[in-house]
Design a protein around this motif. Sequence first.
Motif, mmCIF file in Angstrom:
data_model
loop_
_atom_site.group_PDB
_atom_site.id
_atom_site.type_symbol
_atom_site.label_atom_id
_atom_site.label_comp_id
_atom_site.label_asym_id
_atom_site.label_seq_id
_atom_site.Cartn_x
_atom_site.Cartn_y
_atom_site.Cartn_z
ATOM 1 N N TYR A 1 1.035 -1.218 -0.289
ATOM 2 C CA TYR A 1 -0.346 -0.040 -0.163
ATOM 3 C C TYR A 1 0.496 1.203 -0.690
ATOM 4 C CZ TYR A 1 -4.728 -2.174 0.580
ATOM 5 O OH TYR A 1 -5.813 -2.854 0.709
ATOM 6 N N GLY A 2 1.922 1.027 0.126
ATOM 7 C CA GLY A 2 2.945 2.346 0.184
ATOM 8 C C GLY A 2 2.105 3.370 1.469
ATOM 9 N N LEU A 3 2.444 2.804 2.707
ATOM 10 C CA LEU A 3 1.916 3.592 3.801
ATOM 11 C C LEU A 3 2.451 2.893 5.119
ATOM 12 C CD1 LEU A 3 -1.951 3.209 3.635
ATOM 13 C CD2 LEU A 3 0.274 5.300 2.882
ATOM 14 N N ARG A 4 3.459 3.471 6.055
ATOM 15 C CA ARG A 4 3.751 3.168 6.410
ATOM 16 C C ARG A 4 2.622 2.354 7.690
ATOM 17 N NH1 ARG A 4 7.210 8.151 8.941
ATOM 18 N NH2 ARG A 4 5.633 9.185 8.461
ATOM 19 N N VAL A 5 3.089 1.963 8.943
ATOM 20 C CA VAL A 5 2.560 0.864 9.569
ATOM 21 C C VAL A 5 3.113 0.817 10.672
ATOM 22 C CG1 VAL A 5 1.044 -0.950 10.791
ATOM 23 C CG2 VAL A 5 0.728 -0.621 7.683
ATOM 24 N N ALA A 6 2.910 1.422 12.285
ATOM 25 C CA ALA A 6 3.304 1.098 13.167
ATOM 26 C C ALA A 6 3.003 0.484 14.137
ATOM 27 C CB ALA A 6 3.592 2.700 14.524
ATOM 28 N N ASN A 7 3.400 -0.872 15.158
ATOM 29 C CA ASN A 7 3.197 -1.708 15.665
ATOM 30 C C ASN A 7 3.129 -1.257 16.758
ATOM 31 O OD1 ASN A 7 1.706 -3.686 13.879
ATOM 32 N ND2 ASN A 7 3.277 -3.846 12.959
ATOM 33 N N VAL A 8 1.736 -1.465 17.531
ATOM 34 C CA VAL A 8 2.181 -1.495 19.136
ATOM 35 C C VAL A 8 1.264 -2.903 19.498
ATOM 36 C CG1 VAL A 8 1.813 -0.329 21.355
ATOM 37 C CG2 VAL A 8 2.633 0.834 19.248
ATOM 38 N N PHE A 9 1.437 -3.462 20.191
ATOM 39 C CA PHE A 9 0.482 -4.195 20.810
ATOM 40 C C PHE A 9 0.422 -5.706 22.295
ATOM 41 C CE2 PHE A 9 2.973 -7.954 19.370
ATOM 42 C CZ PHE A 9 3.320 -8.198 18.565
ATOM 43 N N HIS A 10 -0.569 -5.678 22.627
ATOM 44 C CA HIS A 10 -1.022 -6.290 24.048
ATOM 45 C C HIS A 10 -0.363 -7.749 23.429
ATOM 46 C CE1 HIS A 10 -2.358 -2.881 25.046
ATOM 47 N NE2 HIS A 10 -3.573 -2.955 24.413
ATOM 48 N N ALA A 11 0.629 -8.224 23.222
ATOM 49 C CA ALA A 11 1.271 -9.495 23.229
ATOM 50 C C ALA A 11 1.118 -10.709 23.517
ATOM 51 C CB ALA A 11 2.812 -9.561 22.791
ATOM 52 N N GLY A 12 0.733 -10.558 25.289
ATOM 53 C CA GLY A 12 -0.254 -11.174 25.919
ATOM 54 C C GLY A 12 -1.073 -12.278 25.508
ATOM 55 N N ASP A 13 -1.798 -11.271 25.188
ATOM 56 C CA ASP A 13 -3.348 -11.791 24.467
ATOM 57 C C ASP A 13 -4.218 -11.482 22.826
ATOM 58 O OD1 ASP A 13 -4.363 -8.436 23.989
ATOM 59 O OD2 ASP A 13 -4.920 -8.727 26.261
ATOM 60 N N GLY A 14 -2.811 -10.804 22.479
ATOM 61 C CA GLY A 14 -2.826 -11.210 20.940
ATOM 62 C C GLY A 14 -3.378 -9.799 20.417
ATOM 63 N N ASN A 15 -4.150 -8.950 21.251
ATOM 64 C CA ASN A 15 -4.286 -7.854 20.746
ATOM 65 C C ASN A 15 -3.587 -6.819 19.726
ATOM 66 O OD1 ASN A 15 -6.202 -5.461 22.307
ATOM 67 N ND2 ASN A 15 -6.516 -5.739 19.935
ATOM 68 N N LEU A 16 -3.768 -6.721 18.840
ATOM 69 C CA LEU A 16 -3.444 -6.067 17.465
ATOM 70 C C LEU A 16 -2.948 -4.304 17.910
ATOM 71 C CD1 LEU A 16 -3.043 -8.548 14.636
ATOM 72 C CD2 LEU A 16 -0.889 -8.468 16.465
ATOM 73 N N HIS A 17 -2.526 -3.480 17.687
ATOM 74 C CA HIS A 17 -2.518 -1.879 17.109
ATOM 75 C C HIS A 17 -2.000 -1.813 16.356
ATOM 76 C CE1 HIS A 17 -5.742 -1.885 20.490
ATOM 77 N NE2 HIS A 17 -5.088 -2.019 22.048
ATOM 78 N N PRO A 18 -2.201 -1.836 14.934
ATOM 79 C CA PRO A 18 -1.336 -2.057 13.664
ATOM 80 C C PRO A 18 -1.976 0.067 13.568
ATOM 81 C CG PRO A 18 -2.777 -2.557 13.470
ATOM 82 C CD PRO A 18 -2.990 -2.858 14.457
ATOM 83 N N LEU A 19 -0.916 0.824 14.002
ATOM 84 C CA LEU A 19 -1.130 2.322 13.359
ATOM 85 C C LEU A 19 -0.688 2.920 12.331
ATOM 86 C CD1 LEU A 19 0.285 3.034 16.749
ATOM 87 C CD2 LEU A 19 -2.107 4.097 16.812
ATOM 88 N N ILE A 20 -1.305 3.607 11.221
ATOM 89 C CA ILE A 20 -1.687 3.231 9.895
ATOM 90 C C ILE A 20 -1.442 4.309 10.073
ATOM 91 C CG2 ILE A 20 -2.208 2.878 7.574
ATOM 92 C CD1 ILE A 20 -4.248 0.464 9.055
ATOM 93 N N LEU A 21 -0.201 4.867 8.905
ATOM 94 C CA LEU A 21 0.166 7.106 9.111
ATOM 95 C C LEU A 21 0.170 6.743 7.275
ATOM 96 C CD1 LEU A 21 3.707 6.874 11.086
ATOM 97 C CD2 LEU A 21 1.739 6.259 11.950
ATOM 98 N N TYR A 22 -0.826 8.183 7.769
ATOM 99 C CA TYR A 22 -0.589 8.806 6.179
ATOM 100 C C TYR A 22 -1.140 10.042 6.239
ATOM 101 C CZ TYR A 22 -6.073 9.647 8.192
ATOM 102 O OH TYR A 22 -7.058 10.076 8.177
ATOM 103 N N ASN A 23 -1.514 10.605 4.955
ATOM 104 C CA ASN A 23 -1.252 12.144 5.167
ATOM 105 C C ASN A 23 -3.211 12.619 4.286
ATOM 106 O OD1 ASN A 23 -1.059 14.695 4.782
ATOM 107 N ND2 ASN A 23 0.615 14.635 3.943
ATOM 108 N N GLY A 24 -3.485 13.224 5.135
ATOM 109 C CA GLY A 24 -5.292 13.358 4.462
ATOM 110 C C GLY A 24 -5.374 14.412 3.207
ATOM 111 N N LYS A 25 -4.328 14.979 3.361
ATOM 112 C CA LYS A 25 -3.934 15.771 2.770
ATOM 113 C C LYS A 25 -3.668 15.902 1.232
ATOM 114 C CE LYS A 25 -3.818 20.521 5.137
ATOM 115 N NZ LYS A 25 -3.214 19.883 6.258
ATOM 116 N N VAL A 26 -3.006 14.050 1.291
ATOM 117 C CA VAL A 26 -2.740 13.677 -0.485
ATOM 118 C C VAL A 26 -3.418 12.907 -0.690
ATOM 119 C CG1 VAL A 26 -1.175 12.312 -1.441
ATOM 120 C CG2 VAL A 26 0.061 13.493 0.533
#
Lengths: 481, 352
Positions: free
Chosen positions: A361-386
């Motif tokens: 997709y050509g978009l950066r994704v930062a990953n923070v997650f609760h590894a103990g319970d398998g809960n992912l929190h991918p943060l998808i970075l974009y520029n709304g002006k584009v």
Amino acid sequence: MSEALLNRLKTLFPKDRLLHNEAQVLPYESDGLTAFRSKPLAVVLPETQEEIIETVKLCYQYDVPFVARGSGTSLSGGSMPIADGVVIALNRMNRILHYDAAERIAVVEPGVINLYVSKKAVVDGLYYAPDPSSGPVCTIGGNVAFNSGGAHCLKYGMTSNHVLGLKVVLPDGEVAELGGESLEMVGPDLTGMFCGSEGLFGIALEVSLRLLPKPEVFKTILAAYHSLADAGQAVADVVASGLLPGAMEIMDRLAMDAAEAAVKAGYPAAAQGLLIVELEGPVEEVEAEFPKLMKVIEASGTYEVRVAKNEAERMKIWKGRKGAFSAVGRLSPDYVVQDGVVPRTKLGEALREIERLSKNYGLRVANVFHAGDGNLHPLILYNGKVEGEFERAEELAGDILKLCVDLGGAVTGEHGIGVEKLAYLPYMYSDDDMDLMRYLRKSVDDKEIANRGKMLPSNKAPALTMHGAHPLEKQGIAYRE
Amino acid sequence: MTNYQDQLATLRESIKTNSTLKVKGGGTKTALSAAANLDLGGLSGVLEYDPQEYTLTALAGTPLKEIESLLLEHGQYMPFDPVLVDAGSTLGGAIASGLSGPGRYRYGGIRDFLLGIQFFAGTSKLHKGGAKVIKNASGFDLPKLMVGSLGRFGVLTEATLKVFPKPEVFTTMQLEVGSLGGALELVKKLATSSFELSCLDFSSEGKLFLRFGGLKEASQARLKRIQDFLGLESEVVTDAADNAFWQGAREFAFVPEGFDLVKIPLTLSKINALEPQLDTSYLRRYSVGGNVLYLALPQDANKIGLSSLLQEHKLSGLALTGSWASPYLGKPLDEVFAKRLLAVLDKDEKLN
């Protein structure tokens, strides 16, 4: 119809607690899902249960939808107003009605702030376990509606596991008492059924919370890895060792960069994957567990381990982790955060696939997650002006949710469906299951006025078509900045 | 799994054709399974279990004993501490009756460990609720609705549980406090302590039973600190004796032949008022830090009188064994919300 309701509300609320002109309602147009806004007819600020019940009855009478709102921190748009509906803002319903340390219970109004419960109980060595990152501002009512989680769900469960009883007003104004103040009960667990219903079953007026003894000591370690996969494997190793840490969290490089920029967490500069593990419990137990944990971690390919030597160091480790979402705002003008869950043993596979999708997709994704319970929190970075980037980000988010379901997981671990994931709930459940949920909603709320447009897509057709305009935008009831 | 599919088809047919349906699992709670016409005992077997996931999925009729043994092979257990396991209780029966054992004091009851279900609604449609992962907030929490429902909202076919690693050792302390009042004072004192007890039970004569679990090397030091805190002599047991004691509690060994068992959820503050009004022939066992009273009463006791007494104290009870007009005692359940859900899940009013 709306005008008539407004006139009735004017007899119920003084001027300063009924907001209806444009400037007054503007702050209520959005919530934690800032990409969407919607204009309500009015915002009311009740101070008593009776005022809430009367407002609900009036909404029912005039067939005007309503949404209850606490601090508006929902990341899924759960507390976004329904266009031309009523916002019932519960921030003034913020009293602790009953507190008994020996019974380990606090009965609170829905507008009480999550962290305030623990602050109240700390003198007796107790605390309220669910700790969403928004804990210092979010309210218990919102936590109940969305069954909020936090970093300790593997060991302690989610909000519903800490709610013993509820007094609720159903969408037509009828009041029901669910559960009670005991840990045990007779009859179906209606309290549990109400939790996480995203406001569709009505509004919690009183919430009986279970309190737990505060762990005597914490031992928090931070381990740095040259790859995210190694950090993930370390979690599997900890689990295999038979230890049950209070929390296990992972951050990738991009998420660490964000935390660094925001709060100077001091995370290892060369790490590609960072693991936080926290042991907690009686002092002797934690002392005995600690060498076992260290043995597992040291054998897991980490290149640097830090142990928090005091509470200040521990809080610093957590500050970076808990602030990671908002910190991402420093790396990118806009971002969307997702909340899918995968079976823990599929974490590695999920992360590899997210990385591949991110490149595609050509978009950066930062990953923070609760590894103990398998809960992912991918943060998808974009520029709304584009041009088109927001749509691509949403499409990528959708692909990640489908991936979670395909791996045997769920579309949301703690943020809820709200408006944001409307198109994806049907990917997880069959048509029959979705219909069942719709029928249950309709049976509880025949006019479908409680938080209309959230959780359940109104019909089957728009499912899986989140490309381009959001279903709510197409219907002209929500718009973007 | 063809066999399973056949069983589901048969089950669907039963739901379609019967005008009333009352489900039975192991039949260990006779007050709840009396006159059952649908036996789920044959729907048995563990479907998925990966110790690394801390989750286990089994068919509703699977004996808890089988699940317990399988978990133990991998050093894991069900922290909600199921009851009547040796008697033959099944997974579905444990969920539908909403029963948890003394060990639920630490991490929560069966409601807190049930993650996902598959069930037939009264419409005979097969549905899924929840998911097979530790954390999930997607859609209505139907698994919770089934807990304690006595099968009123659907016929369970499968369930997924969260499980935990089992503590290496457990230690149990037994104290003679001498009076119920004295025991209550200690329970209150312990409620705000940070010892992380697994179980905290007591009897109306003032015997107190404490249990904690963890690593072997920490247990002596933990024990000493709790003893110092309580300042009373205590008898300490570990290993087989500890296990046997709590197994007895889970199997309700205190209930003699000819007595019926009732579960009464309550809070500490209710105990002092209720206790003197209970007939002296009733045997009592307080569990889960005083959050539940298990009462054994002679089969010929005044059952209507007990129900009225509970109602006076704004308490509800559930009869578990014996013959009763209705298993629900005392304060009636608030059916306002339940009725609206039943109108969908059991619109033909055929379930239990």
